[in-house]
Design a protein around this motif. Structure first.
Motif, PDB file in Angstrom:
ATOM      1  N   MET A  53       0.821  -1.203   0.000  1.00 49.72           N
ATOM      2  CA  MET A  53       0.000   0.000   0.000  1.00 49.72           C
ATOM      3  C   MET A  53       0.866   1.268   0.000  1.00 49.72           C
ATOM      4  O   MET A  53       0.537   2.261  -0.630  1.00 49.72           O
ATOM      5  N   THR A  61      -3.399  -5.013   1.465  1.00 45.02           N
ATOM      6  CA  THR A  61      -2.205  -5.867   1.489  1.00 45.02           C
ATOM      7  C   THR A  61      -2.462  -7.215   0.812  1.00 45.02           C
ATOM      8  O   THR A  61      -1.545  -8.029   0.713  1.00 45.02           O
ATOM      9  N   LEU A 145      -6.679  -6.153  14.906  1.00 39.35           N
ATOM     10  CA  LEU A 145      -6.935  -5.839  13.496  1.00 39.35           C
ATOM     11  C   LEU A 145      -5.835  -6.484  12.666  1.00 39.35           C
ATOM     12  O   LEU A 145      -4.664  -6.122  12.779  1.00 39.35           O
ATOM     13  N   PRO A 147      -4.871  -6.840   8.977  1.00 41.22           N
ATOM     14  CA  PRO A 147      -5.266  -6.207   7.706  1.00 41.22           C
ATOM     15  C   PRO A 147      -5.479  -7.163   6.538  1.00 41.22           C
ATOM     16  O   PRO A 147      -6.240  -6.851   5.627  1.00 41.22           O
ATOM     17  N   GLY A 155     -13.717  -4.038   7.177  1.00 34.62           N
ATOM     18  CA  GLY A 155     -13.041  -2.737   7.257  1.00 34.62           C
ATOM     19  C   GLY A 155     -11.958  -2.765   8.318  1.00 34.62           C
ATOM     20  O   GLY A 155     -11.795  -3.763   9.028  1.00 34.62           O
ATOM     21  N   TYR A 156     -11.226  -1.658   8.387  1.00 34.71           N
ATOM     22  CA  TYR A 156     -10.115  -1.555   9.347  1.00 34.71           C
ATOM     23  C   TYR A 156     -10.646  -1.051  10.689  1.00 34.71           C
ATOM     24  O   TYR A 156     -10.326   0.049  11.121  1.00 34.71           O
ATOM     25  N   LYS A 157     -11.497  -1.884  11.306  1.00 39.58           N
ATOM     26  CA  LYS A 157     -12.208  -1.469  12.526  1.00 39.58           C
ATOM     27  C   LYS A 157     -11.472  -1.865  13.796  1.00 39.58           C
ATOM     28  O   LYS A 157     -10.696  -2.822  13.798  1.00 39.58           O
ATOM     29  N   GLU A 186      -2.961  -4.859  17.169  1.00 41.75           N
ATOM     30  CA  GLU A 186      -3.317  -3.725  16.319  1.00 41.75           C
ATOM     31  C   GLU A 186      -4.755  -3.274  16.530  1.00 41.75           C
ATOM     32  O   GLU A 186      -5.695  -4.093  16.469  1.00 41.75           O
ATOM     33  N   LYS A 187      -4.919  -1.982  16.745  1.00 38.91           N
ATOM     34  CA  LYS A 187      -6.222  -1.303  16.819  1.00 38.91           C
ATOM     35  C   LYS A 187      -7.201  -2.015  17.759  1.00 38.91           C
ATOM     36  O   LYS A 187      -8.252  -2.491  17.332  1.00 38.91           O
ATOM     37  N   ILE A 207       0.136  -1.188  18.077  1.00 34.30           N
ATOM     38  CA  ILE A 207      -0.069  -0.181  17.021  1.00 34.30           C
ATOM     39  C   ILE A 207      -1.548   0.149  17.128  1.00 34.30           C
ATOM     40  O   ILE A 207      -2.410  -0.673  16.837  1.00 34.30           O
ATOM     41  N   ASP A 222       4.278   6.602   7.475  1.00 32.37           N
ATOM     42  CA  ASP A 222       3.214   7.296   8.211  1.00 32.37           C
ATOM     43  C   ASP A 222       3.814   8.280   9.212  1.00 32.37           C
ATOM     44  O   ASP A 222       3.409   9.438   9.273  1.00 32.37           O
ATOM     45  N   PHE A 227       3.492   9.182   3.753  1.00 34.42           N
ATOM     46  CA  PHE A 227       2.317   8.486   3.218  1.00 34.42           C
ATOM     47  C   PHE A 227       1.085   9.213   3.733  1.00 34.42           C
ATOM     48  O   PHE A 227       0.874   9.327   4.945  1.00 34.42           O
ATOM     49  N   PHE A 234      -4.240   6.147  15.046  1.00 29.50           N
ATOM     50  CA  PHE A 234      -3.064   5.798  15.836  1.00 29.50           C
ATOM     51  C   PHE A 234      -1.760   6.354  15.291  1.00 29.50           C
ATOM     52  O   PHE A 234      -0.715   6.236  15.917  1.00 29.50           O
TER      53      PHE A 234
HETATM   54  N1  LIG Z   1       0.396   3.348   5.550  1.00 34.26           N
HETATM   55  C1  LIG Z   1      -0.056   2.287   6.198  1.00 34.26           C
HETATM   56  N2  LIG Z   1      -0.138   2.311   7.544  1.00 34.26           N
HETATM   57  C2  LIG Z   1      -0.600   1.246   8.225  1.00 34.26           C
HETATM   58  O1  LIG Z   1      -0.645   1.317   9.476  1.00 34.26           O
HETATM   59  C3  LIG Z   1      -0.978   0.084   7.499  1.00 34.26           C
HETATM   60  C4  LIG Z   1      -0.862   0.102   6.094  1.00 34.26           C
HETATM   61  N3  LIG Z   1      -0.409   1.205   5.470  1.00 34.26           N
HETATM   62  N4  LIG Z   1      -1.170  -0.961   5.328  1.00 34.26           N
HETATM   63  C5  LIG Z   1      -1.462  -2.220   5.990  1.00 34.26           C
HETATM   64  C6  LIG Z   1      -2.190  -1.999   7.224  1.00 34.26           C
HETATM   65  C7  LIG Z   1      -3.565  -1.399   7.052  1.00 34.26           C
HETATM   66  N5  LIG Z   1      -3.715  -0.711   8.301  1.00 34.26           N
HETATM   67  C8  LIG Z   1      -4.759   0.135   8.645  1.00 34.26           C
HETATM   68  C9  LIG Z   1      -5.473   0.813   7.686  1.00 34.26           C
HETATM   69  C10 LIG Z   1      -6.465   1.684   8.059  1.00 34.26           C
HETATM   70  C11 LIG Z   1      -6.775   1.860   9.405  1.00 34.26           C
HETATM   71  C12 LIG Z   1      -7.847   2.796   9.821  1.00 34.26           C
HETATM   72  O2  LIG Z   1      -8.013   3.056  10.989  1.00 34.26           O
HETATM   73  N6  LIG Z   1      -8.555   3.341   8.813  1.00 34.26           N
HETATM   74  C13 LIG Z   1      -9.620   4.317   8.951  1.00 34.26           C
HETATM   75  C14 LIG Z   1     -10.811   3.760   9.667  1.00 34.26           C
HETATM   76  C15 LIG Z   1     -11.497   2.711   8.834  1.00 34.26           C
HETATM   77  C16 LIG Z   1     -12.687   2.042   9.509  1.00 34.26           C
HETATM   78  O3  LIG Z   1     -13.016   2.349  10.671  1.00 34.26           O
HETATM   79  O4  LIG Z   1     -13.292   1.195   8.850  1.00 34.26           O
HETATM   80  C17 LIG Z   1      -9.127   5.641   9.487  1.00 34.26           C
HETATM   81  O5  LIG Z   1      -9.748   6.236  10.374  1.00 34.26           O
HETATM   82  O6  LIG Z   1      -8.133   6.109   8.952  1.00 34.26           O
HETATM   83  C18 LIG Z   1      -6.060   1.164  10.352  1.00 34.26           C
HETATM   84  C19 LIG Z   1      -5.044   0.320   9.984  1.00 34.26           C
HETATM   85  C20 LIG Z   1      -2.529  -0.839   9.113  1.00 34.26           C
HETATM   86  N7  LIG Z   1      -1.499  -1.056   8.125  1.00 34.26           N
END
Ligand SMILES: Nc1nc(=O)c2c([nH]1)NC[C@@H]1CN(c3ccc(C(=O)N[C@@H](CCC(=O)O)C(=O)O)cc3)CN21
Ligand SMILES: CC(C)C(=O)C(=O)O
Ligand SMILES: [Mg+2]
Length: 277
Positions: A53, A61, A145, A147, A155-157, A186-187, A207, A222, A227, A234
């Motif tokens: 990503m 991923t 979480l 991924p 989703g990334y919940k 994670e999360k 994380i 990040d 990115f 987080f």
């Molecule tokens: N740049 C990057 N950082 C990451 O931490 C990461 C990646 N890529 N790629 C693989 C996974 C995907 N990850 C993620 C991706 C999105 C969220 C996230 O919180 N996304 C939304 C909320 C989505 C939802 O609630 O459905 C946000 O608030 O940004 C968390 C971890 C962690 N990993």
């Protein structure tokens, strides 16, 4: 583990033994120069499948391949000597069963020189973790979480809220009992992360978890602000390098169009005594 740059990489056993001490510091890296910047400054460098990503523009991923992990793992290896290197097992390379997982883990380790692999999953991956560990593959686990299961999770919940907390604790216990030397959380809710950290005998690497974890990990692009496609809650940006890079690129474009770049200092005379370049 240490405040001044370390001189040698910790072993997986040393990481396990660091539970409850100074927090473990982990970051992802995908390239040689980035690995060099963090070598010895962090304890663990993870060649994450987030590379798909972050560097390849993939939507998740799931499309990351063994070949991508090997190529980036080899690049990171060239930049590291004083941090432990862990390579993520990509989606599809370990879920079918312990034998397939071992073949792919062995390939990742032998072709990249990493000291360990990481894979996603809790109780349902315990037999695979046990199989790998018994055959010389140090394993970092990853629960909460995960991924690679984004579609199954919807989703990334946040994971493990309410009654789901007990299942997450069982997942972390299972990977520890199977022989993982550390586990990424994670999360997950902070209070749950603290409970897992106190109840599970291996280091928890958070994380989006809690400062009470035994360590933390972030995606390097990040935290550098490189990115910016999405930004999980987080993520703390310790720098805004992306903005600075965009400004530099715009300045270059402007100077080329104004013929102010290249200046005389960037050009070569027909003859110059002593000049060889
Ligand atoms: N740049 C990057 N950082 C990451 O931490 C990461 C990646 N890529 N790629 C693989 C996974 C995907 N990850 C993620 C991706 C999105 C969220 C996230 O919180 N996304 C939304 C909320 C989505 C939802 O609630 O459905 C946000 O608030 O940004 C968390 C971890 C962690 N990993
Ligand atoms: C965010 C970390 C834990 C990861 O799995 C990755 O970078 O792929
Ligand atoms: Mg990953």
């Amino acid at each position: 583990m240490s405040a001044t740059p370390r001189q040698t990489a910790p072993t997986p056993a040393a990481i396990r033994a660091a539970k409850g001490g100074t927090p473990l510091v982990a970051l992802t890296a995908y390239t040689t120069p980035t690995a060099r910047m963090m070598d010895g400054v962090v304890d663990i460098v993870l060649v994450g499948d987030s590379v798909g990503m972050v560097l390849h523009g993939l939507p998740s991923t799931l499309g990351v391949t063994m070949e991508m992990m090997i190529l980036h793992g080899q690049a990171v290896r060239r930049g590291l000597g004083a941090s432990l290197m862990v390579v993520d097992m990509p989606f599809g390379s370990y879920e079918a069963g312990p034998e397939t997982a071992f073949a792919n883990a062995a390939r990742l380790m032998s072709e990249t020189g990493s000291e360990a692999v990481k894979l996603e999953g809790g109780r349902h991956m315990a037999d695979t973790i046990r199989f790998l560990v018994a055959r010389g593959v140090p394993v970092m686990a990853h629960v909460g979480l995960t991924p690679q299961s984004v579609h199954a999770l919807g989703g990334y919940k946040v994971q493990g809220r309410g009654a789901a907390g007990e299942a997450l604790i069982a997942d972390a216990q299972a990977v520890a009992e199977a022989g993982a030397f550390a586990v990424v959380l994670e999360k997950v809710p902070a209070a749950l992360a603290d409970r897992v950290t106190s109840e599970v005998p291996i280091p928890t690497i958070g994380i989006g978890a809690s400062a009470g974890c035994d360590g933390q990990v972030l995606v390097v692009d990040d935290m550098l602000g490189l990115f910016t496609e999405f930004r999980p809650k987080f993520v703390k940006r310790f720098a805004t390098l992306g903005e600075r890079a965009e400004a530099a690129i715009a300045a270059y474009a402007g100077e080329v169009r104004a013929r102010t770049f290249p200046a005389e200092e960037h050009t070569f005379a027909d003859t110059a005594p002593g000049e060889t370049t």
